[in-house]
Design a protein around this motif. Sequence first.
Motif, PDB file in Angstrom:
ATOM      1  N   ALA A 142      72.070  58.773  28.549  1.00 23.46           N
ATOM      2  CA  ALA A 142      71.133  57.663  28.326  1.00 23.46           C
ATOM      3  C   ALA A 142      71.714  56.671  27.309  1.00 23.46           C
ATOM      4  O   ALA A 142      71.268  55.537  27.212  1.00 23.46           O
TER       5      ALA A 142
ATOM      6  N   GLY B 148      75.216  42.329  29.408  1.00 20.52           N
ATOM      7  CA  GLY B 148      74.527  43.607  29.329  1.00 20.52           C
ATOM      8  C   GLY B 148      73.039  43.399  29.114  1.00 20.52           C
ATOM      9  O   GLY B 148      72.540  42.269  29.162  1.00 20.52           O
ATOM     10  N   SER B 149      72.345  44.495  28.866  1.00 18.55           N
ATOM     11  CA  SER B 149      70.883  44.412  28.808  1.00 18.55           C
ATOM     12  C   SER B 149      70.375  43.710  27.555  1.00 18.55           C
ATOM     13  O   SER B 149      69.309  43.096  27.590  1.00 18.55           O
TER      14      SER B 149
ATOM     15  N   ASN C 200      67.799  40.805  28.203  1.00 20.17           N
ATOM     16  CA  ASN C 200      66.445  40.808  27.629  1.00 20.17           C
ATOM     17  C   ASN C 200      66.208  39.552  26.797  1.00 20.17           C
ATOM     18  O   ASN C 200      65.137  38.948  26.867  1.00 20.17           O
TER      19      ASN C 200
ATOM     20  N   HIS D  66      62.714  49.196  23.669  1.00 21.68           N
ATOM     21  CA  HIS D  66      64.046  49.149  23.056  1.00 21.68           C
ATOM     22  C   HIS D  66      64.090  47.977  22.070  1.00 21.68           C
ATOM     23  O   HIS D  66      63.406  46.965  22.248  1.00 21.68           O
TER      24      HIS D  66
ATOM     25  N   ALA E  54      66.161  45.767  21.784  1.00 24.46           N
ATOM     26  CA  ALA E  54      66.621  44.545  22.455  1.00 24.46           C
ATOM     27  C   ALA E  54      65.471  43.785  23.119  1.00 24.46           C
ATOM     28  O   ALA E  54      65.652  42.669  23.596  1.00 24.46           O
TER      29      ALA E  54
ATOM     30  N   MET F  87      59.298  47.947  29.556  1.00 26.48           N
ATOM     31  CA  MET F  87      60.410  48.649  30.181  1.00 26.48           C
ATOM     32  C   MET F  87      59.914  49.479  31.363  1.00 26.48           C
ATOM     33  O   MET F  87      58.746  49.868  31.419  1.00 26.48           O
TER      34      MET F  87
ATOM     35  N   ASN G 268      64.127  54.862  27.206  1.00 26.24           N
ATOM     36  CA  ASN G 268      65.466  55.420  26.991  1.00 26.24           C
ATOM     37  C   ASN G 268      65.473  56.689  26.151  1.00 26.24           C
ATOM     38  O   ASN G 268      66.380  57.493  26.253  1.00 26.24           O
TER      39      ASN G 268
ATOM     40  N   ASP H 288      62.592  45.618  31.376  1.00 24.06           N
ATOM     41  CA  ASP H 288      63.894  46.143  30.980  1.00 24.06           C
ATOM     42  C   ASP H 288      64.066  47.435  31.776  1.00 24.06           C
ATOM     43  O   ASP H 288      63.478  48.459  31.450  1.00 24.06           O
TER      44      ASP H 288
ATOM     45  N   THR I  95      66.876  49.075  32.389  1.00 24.03           N
ATOM     46  CA  THR I  95      68.207  49.616  32.113  1.00 24.03           C
ATOM     47  C   THR I  95      68.326  51.105  32.438  1.00 24.03           C
ATOM     48  O   THR I  95      69.364  51.558  32.904  1.00 24.03           O
ATOM     49  N   GLN I  96      67.272  51.866  32.172  1.00 21.00           N
ATOM     50  CA  GLN I  96      67.343  53.312  32.424  1.00 21.00           C
ATOM     51  C   GLN I  96      66.894  53.662  33.843  1.00 21.00           C
ATOM     52  O   GLN I  96      67.091  54.793  34.282  1.00 21.00           O
TER      53      GLN I  96
ATOM     54  N   SER J 297      72.130  47.091  33.183  1.00 20.99           N
ATOM     55  CA  SER J 297      73.407  47.075  32.473  1.00 20.99           C
ATOM     56  C   SER J 297      74.431  47.976  33.147  1.00 20.99           C
ATOM     57  O   SER J 297      74.086  49.052  33.644  1.00 20.99           O
TER      58      SER J 297
ATOM     59  N   HIS K 235      77.036  49.777  31.893  1.00 23.21           N
ATOM     60  CA  HIS K 235      77.515  51.027  31.297  1.00 23.21           C
ATOM     61  C   HIS K 235      76.497  52.162  31.326  1.00 23.21           C
ATOM     62  O   HIS K 235      76.801  53.276  30.910  1.00 23.21           O
ATOM     63  N   LYS K 236      75.283  51.900  31.833  1.00 23.02           N
ATOM     64  CA  LYS K 236      74.316  52.984  32.012  1.00 23.02           C
ATOM     65  C   LYS K 236      74.346  53.515  33.449  1.00 23.02           C
ATOM     66  O   LYS K 236      73.647  54.461  33.778  1.00 23.02           O
TER      67      LYS K 236
HETATM   68  C1  PLP Z   1      71.071  50.722  26.627  1.00 23.29           C
HETATM   69  C2  PLP Z   1      69.803  49.969  26.690  1.00 23.29           C
HETATM   70  C3  PLP Z   1      69.742  48.625  26.332  1.00 23.29           C
HETATM   71  C4  PLP Z   1      70.954  47.876  25.795  1.00 23.29           C
HETATM   72  O1  PLP Z   1      71.852  47.617  26.820  1.00 23.29           O
HETATM   73  P1  PLP Z   1      73.298  47.009  26.516  1.00 23.29           P
HETATM   74  O2  PLP Z   1      73.848  46.713  27.869  1.00 23.29           O
HETATM   75  O3  PLP Z   1      74.036  48.076  25.801  1.00 23.29           O
HETATM   76  O4  PLP Z   1      73.110  45.783  25.698  1.00 23.29           O
HETATM   77  C5  PLP Z   1      68.541  47.965  26.449  1.00 23.29           C
HETATM   78  N1  PLP Z   1      67.445  48.599  26.894  1.00 23.29           N
HETATM   79  C6  PLP Z   1      67.458  49.893  27.251  1.00 23.29           C
HETATM   80  C7  PLP Z   1      66.214  50.527  27.750  1.00 23.29           C
HETATM   81  C8  PLP Z   1      68.630  50.626  27.151  1.00 23.29           C
HETATM   82  O5  PLP Z   1      68.635  51.906  27.488  1.00 23.29           O
END
Ligand code: PLP
Length: 411
Positions: A11, A73-74, A78, A109, A111, A156, A160, A185, A187-188, A208, A210-211
């Motif tokens: 995560a 990225g996220s 965001n 998050h 962000a 979200m 995360n 968001d 991302t997860q 994003s 890298h997740k």
């Molecule tokens: C990892 C993550 C982010 C940040 O993403 P980056 O691409 O590293 O900037 C934002 N929100 C959530 C829920 C995340 O898990």
Amino acid sequence: MLTLPIYFDHAATTPCDPRVVDAMLPYFTEKFGNAGSRNHKFGWEAEEGIDRAREQAAALIGANEKEIIFTSGSTEGNNLAIKGAAEMYEKKPAGQTGRGHIITAIHEHKAVLDPCKRLQKEGFDVTFLEPPRDGVITAKAVEAAMRPDTILVTLMWANNELGTINEVPEIGRLCKSRNVLFHTDATQWVGKMPTDVERDGIDLLTWSGHKIYGPKGVGALYVRRRNPRVRLVAQIEGGGQERGYRSGTQNVTGIVGFGKACEIALNEMDADGKRLLAFRQKMERELTRALDVTQINGHAERRLPHILNISFGFVEGEGLMMAIKEIACSSGSACTSASLEPSYVLKALGIGDDLAHSSLRLSMGKWTTEEQVDYAIAKITEAVKKLRLLSPLYDMHLEGIDINTIQWAAH
Ligand SMILES: *Cc1c(COP(=O)(O)O)cnc(C)c1O
């Protein structure tokens, strides 16, 4: 053979898929062009790589490729979605109060939280919803917070730290019925669970690379183009790339890798999810069977397959992390992170400092094996048992003394 340490922190980030690396490699060398160079083959090749990635990214979420903006990225996605929408749809000009109302939640998050706090300082009203004990934000809670001047809801899809899943399609439908923009968001969520921005009523969606087994420093923002056509105020200005929403020479290698990661995720998420859910359930079953006063944090069912957040009573967080050094995972304890507070996400659920400090977030991925899962179960069980041998409070608990009723000596 088991190689140590084992990685249980997917995560936080995932390894890059070798198939993603292979797709990226030519774009560092032979196909090195600037996608903005319209007059020669070098530029066209780079542009073709980006075009393909845009299709792959759009396909993963049921969008049109014109609706995809590549970002770093996220965090950037965001910021662009939240600040960009607030500034575009504000009710009063900058510098005044009452510029518009935004709804988010306290366990988002950073962000998302930090852009919302910035907007609050700049004259927007922000409601930070407090989750119930299970961590899930419901459409009902969002509806109760809505006002006539609400311009944006940002929540979200999956958390995360907990893996809990908010009521996203329901919240999306609610926002649609009230003509309020909905940003998530995701991302997860995206790349792990099926996503369809039309069905799920989403206007803006962040994810994003890298997740999802892609490279770091690249991601995407989905911006709806019809019903309604969403517009944003750009936050990075310059050469006008990405339809003017995100200037700067495109990260061609990163974007190509991101696209490939999206394509692989679409094909493999079902099988991966099924396997990881079985692993997570095994961990939950065996850890709670072997160890008493253990609690799983977040909703019992509404959780991502691969994330487990679990707290062990009568164990000190730092000691636990020291005892399981072979397992690379996250802790809710302050001692292992830069800040002094225990996890604000666990706190938001009303989990006390002790159980927040002694929590572990174990997150698995595509290459997690059953052997690693079994190792983690055995190692954690052994560590918790050992630490409890040293705990006078645990002894008292075993003797049936209610710790909360003890009158502690005054310092
Ligand atoms: C990892 C993550 C982010 C940040 O993403 P980056 O691409 O590293 O900037 C934002 N929100 C959530 C829920 C995340 O898990």
